[in-house]
Motif scaffolding. Sequence first.
Motif, PDB file in Angstrom:
ATOM      1  N   SER A 175       1.249  -1.352  -0.112  1.00 33.48           N
ATOM      2  CA  SER A 175       0.011  -0.326   0.220  1.00 33.48           C
ATOM      3  C   SER A 175       0.821   0.975   0.051  1.00 33.48           C
ATOM      4  CB  SER A 175      -0.633  -0.146   1.176  1.00 33.48           C
ATOM      5  OG  SER A 175      -0.484   0.168   1.925  1.00 33.48           O
ATOM      6  N   GLY A 176       2.051   0.938   0.340  1.00 26.68           N
ATOM      7  CA  GLY A 176       3.173   1.708   0.140  1.00 26.68           C
ATOM      8  C   GLY A 176       3.785   2.726  -1.110  1.00 26.68           C
ATOM      9  N   ASN A 177       3.126   1.692  -1.931  1.00 19.23           N
ATOM     10  CA  ASN A 177       4.462   1.563  -3.366  1.00 19.23           C
ATOM     11  C   ASN A 177       3.296   2.140  -4.338  1.00 19.23           C
ATOM     12  OD1 ASN A 177       5.276  -0.169  -1.509  1.00 19.23           O
ATOM     13  ND2 ASN A 177       7.149   0.022  -2.649  1.00 19.23           N
ATOM     14  N   LEU A 178       4.133   3.239  -4.723  1.00 17.58           N
ATOM     15  CA  LEU A 178       2.161   3.795  -6.078  1.00 17.58           C
ATOM     16  C   LEU A 178       3.532   3.075  -7.147  1.00 17.58           C
ATOM     17  CD1 LEU A 178       1.763   7.511  -4.350  1.00 17.58           C
ATOM     18  CD2 LEU A 178       0.665   4.785  -3.278  1.00 17.58           C
ATOM     19  N   CYS A 179       2.397   3.485  -8.077  1.00 21.79           N
ATOM     20  CA  CYS A 179       2.115   2.843  -9.322  1.00 21.79           C
ATOM     21  C   CYS A 179       1.999   3.681 -10.619  1.00 21.79           C
ATOM     22  CB  CYS A 179       2.575   1.640  -9.904  1.00 21.79           C
ATOM     23  SG  CYS A 179       2.156   0.768 -11.837  1.00 21.79           S
ATOM     24  N   ARG A 180       2.347   4.221 -11.133  1.00 19.09           N
ATOM     25  CA  ARG A 180       1.190   5.217 -12.509  1.00 19.09           C
ATOM     26  C   ARG A 180       0.821   4.409 -13.445  1.00 19.09           C
ATOM     27  NH1 ARG A 180       3.390  11.280 -12.799  1.00 19.09           N
ATOM     28  NH2 ARG A 180       1.910  11.535 -13.744  1.00 19.09           N
ATOM     29  N   CYS A 181       1.233   3.047 -13.617  1.00 18.43           N
ATOM     30  CA  CYS A 181       0.975   2.251 -15.217  1.00 18.43           C
ATOM     31  C   CYS A 181       0.957   1.457 -15.566  1.00 18.43           C
ATOM     32  CB  CYS A 181       2.641   2.576 -15.614  1.00 18.43           C
ATOM     33  SG  CYS A 181       3.664   3.468 -15.432  1.00 18.43           S
ATOM     34  N   THR A 182       0.066   0.201 -14.065  1.00 22.98           N
ATOM     35  CA  THR A 182      -0.205  -0.997 -13.849  1.00 22.98           C
ATOM     36  C   THR A 182      -1.081  -1.335 -13.747  1.00 22.98           C
ATOM     37  OG1 THR A 182       1.065  -1.936 -12.040  1.00 22.98           O
ATOM     38  CG2 THR A 182       2.268  -2.221 -13.849  1.00 22.98           C
ATOM     39  N   GLY A 183      -2.100  -0.268 -12.964  1.00 19.25           N
ATOM     40  CA  GLY A 183      -2.846  -0.310 -12.603  1.00 19.25           C
ATOM     41  C   GLY A 183      -3.180  -1.653 -11.261  1.00 19.25           C
ATOM     42  N   TYR A 184      -1.915  -2.390 -10.952  1.00 19.47           N
ATOM     43  CA  TYR A 184      -1.478  -2.512  -9.999  1.00 19.47           C
ATOM     44  C   TYR A 184      -2.034  -4.267 -10.055  1.00 19.47           C
ATOM     45  CZ  TYR A 184      -1.221   1.466  -7.206  1.00 19.47           C
ATOM     46  OH  TYR A 184      -0.659   2.650  -6.975  1.00 19.47           O
ATOM     47  N   GLU A 185      -2.483  -4.829 -10.252  1.00 22.52           N
ATOM     48  CA  GLU A 185      -3.660  -5.770 -10.924  1.00 22.52           C
ATOM     49  C   GLU A 185      -2.400  -6.995 -11.339  1.00 22.52           C
ATOM     50  OE1 GLU A 185      -5.143  -9.142 -10.003  1.00 22.52           O
ATOM     51  OE2 GLU A 185      -5.851  -6.999  -9.742  1.00 22.52           O
ATOM     52  N   LYS A 186      -1.360  -6.461 -12.286  1.00 26.21           N
ATOM     53  CA  LYS A 186      -0.617  -7.405 -12.755  1.00 26.21           C
ATOM     54  C   LYS A 186       0.985  -7.612 -11.593  1.00 26.21           C
ATOM     55  CE  LYS A 186      -1.508  -8.022 -17.131  1.00 26.21           C
ATOM     56  NZ  LYS A 186      -1.817  -9.482 -17.968  1.00 26.21           N
ATOM     57  N   ILE A 187       1.098  -6.522 -10.627  1.00 25.06           N
ATOM     58  CA  ILE A 187       1.544  -6.611  -9.664  1.00 25.06           C
ATOM     59  C   ILE A 187       1.436  -7.614  -8.288  1.00 25.06           C
ATOM     60  CG2 ILE A 187       2.492  -5.162  -7.798  1.00 25.06           C
ATOM     61  CD1 ILE A 187       2.876  -2.680  -9.338  1.00 25.06           C
ATOM     62  N   LEU A 188       0.039  -7.595  -8.792  1.00 21.99           N
ATOM     63  CA  LEU A 188      -0.277  -8.455  -7.308  1.00 21.99           C
ATOM     64  C   LEU A 188      -0.282 -10.325  -7.868  1.00 21.99           C
ATOM     65  CD1 LEU A 188      -4.049  -6.703  -6.820  1.00 21.99           C
ATOM     66  CD2 LEU A 188      -2.017  -6.840  -5.646  1.00 21.99           C
ATOM     67  N   ASP A 189      -0.388 -10.147  -9.584  1.00 16.38           N
ATOM     68  CA  ASP A 189      -0.148 -11.975 -10.164  1.00 16.38           C
ATOM     69  C   ASP A 189       0.996 -11.891  -9.336  1.00 16.38           C
ATOM     70  OD1 ASP A 189      -2.562 -11.356 -11.219  1.00 16.38           O
ATOM     71  OD2 ASP A 189      -2.838 -10.905 -13.419  1.00 16.38           O
ATOM     72  N   ALA A 190       2.519 -11.390  -9.970  1.00 16.36           N
ATOM     73  CA  ALA A 190       3.274 -11.346  -9.980  1.00 16.36           C
ATOM     74  C   ALA A 190       3.914 -11.847  -7.960  1.00 16.36           C
ATOM     75  CB  ALA A 190       4.628 -10.164 -10.459  1.00 16.36           C
ATOM     76  N   VAL A 191       3.200 -11.082  -6.806  1.00 14.73           N
ATOM     77  CA  VAL A 191       3.412 -11.964  -6.118  1.00 14.73           C
ATOM     78  C   VAL A 191       2.594 -12.727  -5.718  1.00 14.73           C
ATOM     79  CG1 VAL A 191       3.423 -11.145  -3.486  1.00 14.73           C
ATOM     80  CG2 VAL A 191       3.418  -9.216  -5.334  1.00 14.73           C
ATOM     81  N   ARG A 192       1.428 -13.101  -6.295  1.00 14.15           N
ATOM     82  CA  ARG A 192       1.041 -14.399  -6.198  1.00 14.15           C
ATOM     83  C   ARG A 192       2.254 -15.469  -6.520  1.00 14.15           C
ATOM     84  NH1 ARG A 192      -3.570 -11.495  -8.670  1.00 14.15           N
ATOM     85  NH2 ARG A 192      -5.363 -10.226  -6.925  1.00 14.15           N
ATOM     86  N   LEU A 193       2.336 -15.275  -8.120  1.00  8.56           N
ATOM     87  CA  LEU A 193       3.431 -16.376  -9.045  1.00  8.56           C
ATOM     88  C   LEU A 193       4.136 -16.109  -8.249  1.00  8.56           C
ATOM     89  CD1 LEU A 193       3.829 -17.607 -11.066  1.00  8.56           C
ATOM     90  CD2 LEU A 193       4.767 -15.985 -12.378  1.00  8.56           C
ATOM     91  N   ALA A 194       4.884 -15.465  -7.313  1.00  7.82           N
ATOM     92  CA  ALA A 194       6.492 -15.461  -6.524  1.00  7.82           C
ATOM     93  C   ALA A 194       6.325 -16.721  -5.634  1.00  7.82           C
ATOM     94  CB  ALA A 194       6.610 -14.420  -6.097  1.00  7.82           C
ATOM     95  N   ALA A 195       4.743 -16.313  -4.579  1.00  8.35           N
ATOM     96  CA  ALA A 195       4.797 -17.383  -3.729  1.00  8.35           C
ATOM     97  C   ALA A 195       4.855 -18.316  -3.757  1.00  8.35           C
ATOM     98  CB  ALA A 195       3.104 -16.488  -2.881  1.00  8.35           C
ATOM     99  N   ALA A 196       3.667 -18.900  -4.712  1.00  8.16           N
ATOM    100  CA  ALA A 196       3.169 -20.253  -5.412  1.00  8.16           C
ATOM    101  C   ALA A 196       4.874 -21.242  -5.734  1.00  8.16           C
ATOM    102  CB  ALA A 196       2.114 -20.315  -6.819  1.00  8.16           C
ATOM    103  N   ARG A 197       5.636 -20.114  -6.144  1.00 10.04           N
ATOM    104  CA  ARG A 197       6.286 -20.906  -6.704  1.00 10.04           C
ATOM    105  C   ARG A 197       8.028 -20.729  -5.200  1.00 10.04           C
ATOM    106  NH1 ARG A 197       8.286 -16.874 -12.422  1.00 10.04           N
ATOM    107  NH2 ARG A 197       7.418 -18.242 -13.497  1.00 10.04           N
ATOM    108  N   GLN A 198       7.198 -20.397  -4.617  1.00 15.00           N
ATOM    109  CA  GLN A 198       8.205 -20.032  -3.570  1.00 15.00           C
ATOM    110  C   GLN A 198       7.859 -21.675  -2.513  1.00 15.00           C
ATOM    111  OE1 GLN A 198       8.489 -17.058  -1.515  1.00 15.00           O
ATOM    112  NE2 GLN A 198      10.271 -15.848  -2.427  1.00 15.00           N
ATOM    113  N   ALA A 199       6.310 -22.083  -2.641  1.00 17.70           N
ATOM    114  CA  ALA A 199       5.952 -22.879  -2.074  1.00 17.70           C
ATOM    115  C   ALA A 199       6.364 -24.072  -2.624  1.00 17.70           C
ATOM    116  CB  ALA A 199       4.430 -23.080  -2.051  1.00 17.70           C
ATOM    117  N   GLU A 200       6.210 -23.963  -4.031  1.00 20.66           N
ATOM    118  CA  GLU A 200       6.686 -25.695  -5.213  1.00 20.66           C
ATOM    119  C   GLU A 200       8.313 -25.144  -4.843  1.00 20.66           C
ATOM    120  OE1 GLU A 200       6.787 -25.046  -8.877  1.00 20.66           O
ATOM    121  OE2 GLU A 200       3.933 -24.447  -8.811  1.00 20.66           O
ATOM    122  N   ALA A 201       8.643 -25.240  -4.842  1.00 19.52           N
ATOM    123  CA  ALA A 201      10.641 -25.350  -4.076  1.00 19.52           C
ATOM    124  C   ALA A 201      10.654 -25.592  -2.783  1.00 19.52           C
ATOM    125  CB  ALA A 201      11.315 -24.151  -4.721  1.00 19.52           C
ATOM    126  N   VAL A 202       9.829 -25.573  -1.891  1.00 19.49           N
ATOM    127  CA  VAL A 202       9.846 -26.239  -0.499  1.00 19.49           C
ATOM    128  C   VAL A 202       9.622 -27.904  -0.306  1.00 19.49           C
ATOM    129  CG1 VAL A 202       9.081 -26.201   2.036  1.00 19.49           C
ATOM    130  CG2 VAL A 202       9.432 -23.861   0.660  1.00 19.49           C
TER     131      VAL A 202
END
Length: 202
Positions: A175-202
């Motif tokens: 919430s403290g990071n502002l973006c003027r380009c993406t609309g944030y959805e792709k950013i949220l997708d990226a964090v979800r993807l990273a979380a999923a990949r980390q879970a798979e690697a464990v």
Amino acid sequence: MRVNFTVNGRQQEADDVWEGESLLYVLRERLGLPGSKNACEQGECGSCTVRLDGVPVCSCLVAAGQVEGRDVVTVEGLADFAKQREEHGHGGACGSGGGCGGKGGVTLDAAKRWQARPGDSQTGEGVELSTIQQAFIDAGAVQCGFCTPGLLVQADALLEENSSPSDQDIREALSGNLCRCTGYEKILDAVRLAAARQAEAV
């Protein structure tokens, strides 16, 4: 004044620092690490986020003198920091004060002679990307890129503390990071993807 601190696992020294100089200025202008972006200079946009002793902070609001003897990780050192964390557990070598390079840093004389070069891991070049960095690329979460360094540092900190964050957790953390380009959805997708990949690697 002279400030000695560790940046991305490398011992650094900044001379002739004036009292009001920010950590952001020292990183960009004195140490040649331009990854942290200078946008609002008021701690509102998050573009300059770095980790100070493991905690995400807006480097524009941190006086350079406050980092004496402390540990800073910028986006340039994020991949190495993540690698050290995987090898050494929570917080990695940086969190325990051992330096992100895993070699205990270098001498001050050697640090003074250091110049950023392609392929040097201290600049973030020539190293394997961290999970969150690769996820931002794969999810298309980068457009102009100005907000990206701060988002990466903040998201990495979130995933270190919470390996399977909910959407609300992600939104709150970023919430403290502002973006003027993406609309944030792709950013949220990226964090979800990273979380999923980390879970798979464990």
